[in-house]
Design an enzyme around this catalytic site. Structure first.
Site, PDB file in Angstrom:
ATOM      1  N   CYS A  96       0.798  -1.223   0.000  1.00  0.00           N
ATOM      2  CA  CYS A  96       0.000   0.000   0.000  1.00  0.00           C
ATOM      3  C   CYS A  96       0.829   1.271   0.000  1.00  0.00           C
ATOM      4  O   CYS A  96       0.524   2.221  -0.737  1.00  0.00           O
ATOM      5  CB  CYS A  96      -0.991  -0.011   1.159  1.00  0.00           C
ATOM      6  SG  CYS A  96      -0.253   0.021   2.811  1.00  0.00           S
ATOM      7  N   HIS A 150      -2.952   1.451   6.772  1.00  0.00           N
ATOM      8  CA  HIS A 150      -3.154   1.451   5.324  1.00  0.00           C
ATOM      9  C   HIS A 150      -2.825   2.848   4.823  1.00  0.00           C
ATOM     10  O   HIS A 150      -3.149   3.842   5.478  1.00  0.00           O
ATOM     11  CB  HIS A 150      -4.579   1.065   4.953  1.00  0.00           C
ATOM     12  CG  HIS A 150      -4.830   1.062   3.475  1.00  0.00           C
ATOM     13  ND1 HIS A 150      -4.074   0.318   2.596  1.00  0.00           N
ATOM     14  CD2 HIS A 150      -5.726   1.740   2.713  1.00  0.00           C
ATOM     15  CE1 HIS A 150      -4.503   0.516   1.362  1.00  0.00           C
ATOM     16  NE2 HIS A 150      -5.508   1.383   1.412  1.00  0.00           N
ATOM     17  N   ASP A 156      -7.068   5.963  -3.775  1.00  0.00           N
ATOM     18  CA  ASP A 156      -6.361   4.800  -3.237  1.00  0.00           C
ATOM     19  C   ASP A 156      -6.013   3.823  -4.354  1.00  0.00           C
ATOM     20  O   ASP A 156      -6.891   3.132  -4.879  1.00  0.00           O
ATOM     21  CB  ASP A 156      -7.240   4.110  -2.186  1.00  0.00           C
ATOM     22  CG  ASP A 156      -6.511   2.992  -1.459  1.00  0.00           C
ATOM     23  OD1 ASP A 156      -5.356   2.698  -1.823  1.00  0.00           O
ATOM     24  OD2 ASP A 156      -7.097   2.410  -0.525  1.00  0.00           O
TER      25      ASP A 156
END
Length: 711
Positions: free
Chosen positions: A287, A345, A368
């Site tokens: 991530c 995250h 994202d």
């Protein structure tokens, strides 16, 4: 770039006026447009702001009374003709213009100030120049220039009012990624690298190989004026799940056929590798790597962006805004749920207006690129307004329910015994407990939690004009479901349990814990304490327990009992794998009533520190040699065999430099001296890693920021 030769094509009778070359005035324009260092190949300018071209002629000067001078900007099959005019008026950013201001006409040259429309597309544009009379036209292919978004311009959808913010979120090539757990936060520096050679060209290449461009090139060019569209295209292209994207993700297994995500320290190397491999995905990312690369691309294209970390981020796979976790009756976490809560995250916030939603949703948008769930059939997420998350506007484009769940879902922890539920608790606070980004011009964190999370039980807003009936019913159903599942749960009457971790344990040290049990009832209790410790990655459920404890406990009415526990290094070092996190859970069972109460904690085991010292300090000049000394001291109580200290740094060192020691007794130091040279200004990172064969899976790593100044 300043003296590009021209090719010519003429129709009709030729004029005596001939263009010799065009000076793109790159140095002056790049300073004026805040694009200095982005490219050595192309003129790079921002839309809605004039840039200067100097036209030089051969024998006879251009006579505006006899010939018209026309610029033509081409993009795909579309073009815009711009007559050059004499003017004293200020430019207007809502349409293309080309003006010669007073004093701009010289005996052998003319200065033309070209201003693009603020609605122009982000792309590499081709420029033609025409000298026209009623009977003739002489045309010149002048060259290419890159047009970017303009956050300094009030009319641009990415306009940002404070210059200090633009300097951080556009111009800065250095950032921090926050990792770890809420109680033990790790800072990892990152070099965004937008001033590295060929990075801008890689970002433009990314747009040229997108599915949208292959499907309809001219439509894609036209839509690139919109930062909302750009962010969705780029978000999908940073991962490679649907296209020729940059990064391939991997969360389990080894990385021998690529690079471990933890080893990356900058975006430029990733982008260079992607381009040089003919757009094959770079292995591997997780991530924070996906997010940092996306942040680089957005900053290059002129969209203000920052990397954001959500601690205890929920992955709500069934979209019910509730995460289920399962524990055994002895405190071991079970891998039974498709939902998960990642210890952290990382995503990106991009700044833009949302003309498709309304002014209340302008500002920071979540984008994202980590491939988790599909959005409109593609692995991307956002842009989702942060304001929509805070106000629980589930219908706001794009992916608001998923983003909301990531920061504010409830966690239902269920205790199972022989497949049957014997206890549960509802946690409404831990998800999204902390949301961090780097502060302006400081390495301290800025806490963004309040921008995402309002009052927990606020009724969700539904904007009917943006959704159909099915979506409206779905949002209302989610709201009802949320209220039902968040109602107070029955627990063992008068029995309270908490679990705390002593200090921040480091590798080689004891892990100290305390279980506190409070009996608020008027009856004595006979309890059974079950404690379990498991190792896990930041984004997964834990593996098998590496340590357990069971004991019987008696508790008098009103008594508060503290139960200390210690896990020695010998119990966990053999299982540790570098970036692991420890999950500890305690289940207290009332032996008479059979009721059970659960408490849990997750935390990092910190790595020992390495020392990095650079001759003369951490600011160095370009093209000058400096000495850097890296060292590690064995702070463990035992000798380490097969010790290896490795130093590397993109843009500072060629390859990896190693120092080895067969046996490293306690207190012994291993060190490596290297010579560093930087050829490009900006921020670079020197990375040092330490490993040893006594525990081959354990790797200690540190990053050191180096600022490079132009000579």
């Amino acid at each position: 770039m300043d003296t590009i030769q021209q090719t010519t094509h003429a129709w009709g009778l030729q004029s005596n006026c001939q263009l010799r070359f065009v000076n793109f005035e790159a140095h002056e324009n790049h300073i004026s447009h805040e694009t200095k260092g982005l490219s050595k190949k192309h003129l790079v300018v921002r839309r809605g702001k004039p840039f200067k071209l100097t036209l030089l002629f051969r024998s006879q000067m251009w006579n505006p009374r006899n010939e018209n001078l026309v610029l033509e900007v081409c993009l795909g099959n579309r073009s815009e003709r711009i007559p050059v005019q004499f003017s004293e008026e200020e430019y207007r950013p809502h349409s293309w213009s080309a003006n010669v201001y007073p004093g701009g006409l010289h005996p052998e040259s003319v200065e033309v100030h070209v201003c693009s429309s603020v609605q122009s597309s982000v792309a590499l544009h081709h420029l033609l120049l025409h000298l026209e009379t009623r009977q003739t036209r002489r045309s010149y292919s002048v060259g290419d220039f890159v047009l970017l978004c303009n956050p300094w311009l009030k009319d641009d959808p990415v306009y940002m009012p404070m210059d200090v913010q633009i300097q951080e979120y556009i111009n800065s090539d250095y950032g921090l990624v926050y990792m770890g757990t809420c109680g033990s936060i790790i800072r990892r520096p990152w070099s965004f690298g937008q001033y590295e050679p060929e990075v801008l060209e890689a970002c433009l290449k990314l747009l040229e190989v997108s599915p949208q461009h292959f499907k309809d090139k001219d439509k894609d060019y036209l839509r690139r004026a919109d930062p909302v569209y750009l962010s969705r295209v780029i978000c999908a292209m940073v991962n490679s799940n649907d296209d020729m994207g940059i990064l391939e993700g991997k969360w389990q297994g080894g990385y021998s056929d690529g690079v471990s995500p933890t080893e990356w320290s900058g975006s430029a190397d990733i982008l260079h590798q992607w381009v040089s491999s003919n757009c094959r995905p770079v292995r591997y990312g997780q991530c924070w790597v996906f997010a940092a690369v996306l942040c680089t691309v957005m900053r290059v294209l002129g969209i203000p962006s920052r990397v954001v970390t959500v601690f205890n981020a929920a992955h709500d796979s069934d979209a019910n805004l509730t995460i289920q976790e399962f524990y055994s009756s002895t405190g071991e976490k079970l891998n039974l749920s498709k939902d998960s809560v990642w210890n952290f995250h990382v995503w990106v916030e991009c700044w833009m207006t949302r003309g498709d939603l309304g002014a209340e949703f302008d500002g920071w948008q979540v984008v994202d690129p980590t491939p988790q769930e599909r959005s409109a059939g593609v692995f991307c997420c956002g842009p989702c307004p942060v304001a929509a998350v805070r106000e629980r506007c589930y219908d706001a484009r794009y992916d608001a329910p998923f983003v909301y769940a990531s920061v504010d879902a409830d966690v239902v922890r269920v205790i199972l015994r022989k497949g049957r539920e014997v206890g549960r608790e509802v946690d409404t606070e831990s998800v999204g407990q902390l949301i961090y980004t780097k502060s302006l011009y400081s390495d301290t964190p800025e806490n963004l939690t309040g921008t995402y999370k309002g009052r927990k039980r606020k009724q969700p807003r539904v904007t009917a004009r943006l959704m159909d009936r099915a979506a409206l019913c779905s949002a209302q159903s989610l709201a009802t479901d949320q209220y039902y599942k968040s109602s107070p749960q029955e627990t063992s009457p008068g029995l309270e349990v908490s679990l705390s971790i002593g200090g921040g344990p480091s590798v080689g040290e004891n892990i100290s814990m305390r279980v506190t049990v409070t009996n608020r009832s008027t009856s004595p209790r006979l309890l059974m304490e079950h404690l379990s410790a498991q190792l896990k990655a930041f984004n997964s459920n834990p593996g098998r327990s590496f340590w357990k404890s069971h004991q019987e406990v008696r508790l008098q009415p009103g008594e508060v009992l503290t139960l200390p526990h210690t896990i020695p290094p010998a119990e966990y070092e053999a299982f540790l794998a570098g970036e692991d996190i420890v999950n500890v859970a305690v289940v207290i069972k009332d032996k008479r009533t059979k009721e059970r109460v659960l408490a849990m904690q997750e935390f990092n085991i910190s790595s020992p520190q390495m020392s990095v010292e650079i001759e003369g300090g951490d600011s160095i000049q370009m093209n000058k040699e400096y000495t850097a000394q890296v060292s590690f001291v064995n702070t463990f109580t035992k000798a380490l065999s097969g010790a290896v200290l490795t130093v590397e740094g993109s843009g500072l060192l060629q390859g990896k430099h190693r120092e080895r020691m067969l046996l490293m007794p306690p207190g012994e130091k291993i060190e490596k001296t290297v010579t560093i040279v930087a050829s490009v200004a900006g921020t670079k990172l020197l990375m040092a890693t330490f490993s040893h064969s006594s525990s081959p899976t354990v790797v200690f790593r540190t990053f050191h920021k180096v600022s490079i100044m132009a000579a």
